[in-house]
Design an enzyme around this catalytic site. Structure first.
Site, short mmCIF file in Angstrom:
data_model
loop_
_atom_site.label_atom_id
_atom_site.label_comp_id
_atom_site.label_asym_id
_atom_site.label_seq_id
_atom_site.Cartn_x
_atom_site.Cartn_y
_atom_site.Cartn_z
CE1 TYR A 20 -4.03 1.95 0.18
CE2 TYR A 20 -2.98 3.10 2.00
CZ TYR A 20 -3.99 3.01 1.07
OH TYR A 20 -4.97 3.97 1.02
CE LYS A 75 -3.81 4.82 -2.19
NZ LYS A 75 -4.78 5.39 -3.17
#
Length: 250
Positions: free
Chosen positions: A164, A168
């Site tokens: 993640y 991002k």
């Protein structure tokens, strides 16, 4: 002598078309509803086709045109085809919001290659693919807006979220690179650093979270709309929207 005015006419979303991924729930649904209420036509895309039916029925209550697309943003052919379908259906594409996201919360030792690729595919590859094809049209049209929904996870790191964070942080870098590249063509690119929201993405996976510490996704949607309503001579390259009581950032 009467002084001359350089005031620009007010920006409106009336008649514009917004393509929003992850529009079946959470921030995507909140933003789709807000932009539809502001007069925009909506292309609502989500990998979960069942969510789109109810969502689009609600969006049509605003009296604007709504097109539902079942879409896996990580699929290169599907991403290219989705932009083409949106243009065929609506005749124009003014706004792209890369909002779809996923996560696998595991330590690196337990994170499979397939899980890693799925998170990177949805959160980073998908925005690249859609922005690439949307920008080609926007350049011909003389401008447009691309909004990339990142996260406080693009600014710091915590355990068990390697994929993640990588996706991002990568999305934030991609967004700034697109801003630099597309700005001369009248295309505004904005990265949104969104703090925790009261959405299924967080609450379904972390039931111990206190919803009172999180923000209503409608508030983040309002912030995004405010960026879209700025005069075309101004761009917000990065926008941070946080709940007042959340501690994930700073």
């Amino acid at each position: 002598m009467t002084p001359t005015s350089n005031a620009q006419p007010p920006v409106t979303l009336q008649g514009k078309t917004a393509f929003i991924t992850g529009a079946g729930s959470g921030l995507g649904l909140a933003l789709a509803g807000l932009l539809a209420a502001s007069g925009a036509d909506i292309v609502a895309a989500d990998i979960a086709a069942d969510k789109l039916e109810a969502s689009c029925a609600r969006l049509r209550e605003h009296g604007t045109r709504v097109r539902a697309l079942a879409l896996d943003v990580a699929d290169p052919d599907a991403a290219r085809g989705a932009i083409a379908q949106a243009l065929d259906a609506m005749g124009r594409l003014d706004i792209l919001v890369n909002n779809a996201g996923t996560d696998v919360t595991l330590p690196v030792a337990e994170l499979s290659a397939q899980d890693w690729l799925r998170v990177i595919g949805t959160n980073l590859n998908g925005p690249f693919l859609l922005a690439k094809h949307a920008a080609a049209h926007m350049r011909r049209a003389g401008g447009g807006d691309i909004v990339n929904v990142a996260s406080t996870a693009a600014k710091r790191a915590w355990p068990n979220a390697a994929a993640y964070h990588a996706s991002k942080w990568g999305l934030l870098g991609l967004s700034h690179a697109l801003h630099a590249e597309l700005r001369p063509h009248g295309i505004r690119v904005t990265a949104v650093i969104a703090g925790g929201m009261r959405t299924p993405f967080l609450l379904d996976r972390f039931p111990d979270l206190d919803p009172a510490q999180l923000q209503d996704p409608a508030n983040v949607a309002e912030a995004i709309r405010s960026v879209l309503l700025l005069p075309p001579s101004t761009v917000v390259a990065e926008l941070t929207v946080l709940p007042m009581r959340e501690t994930s950032w700073p």
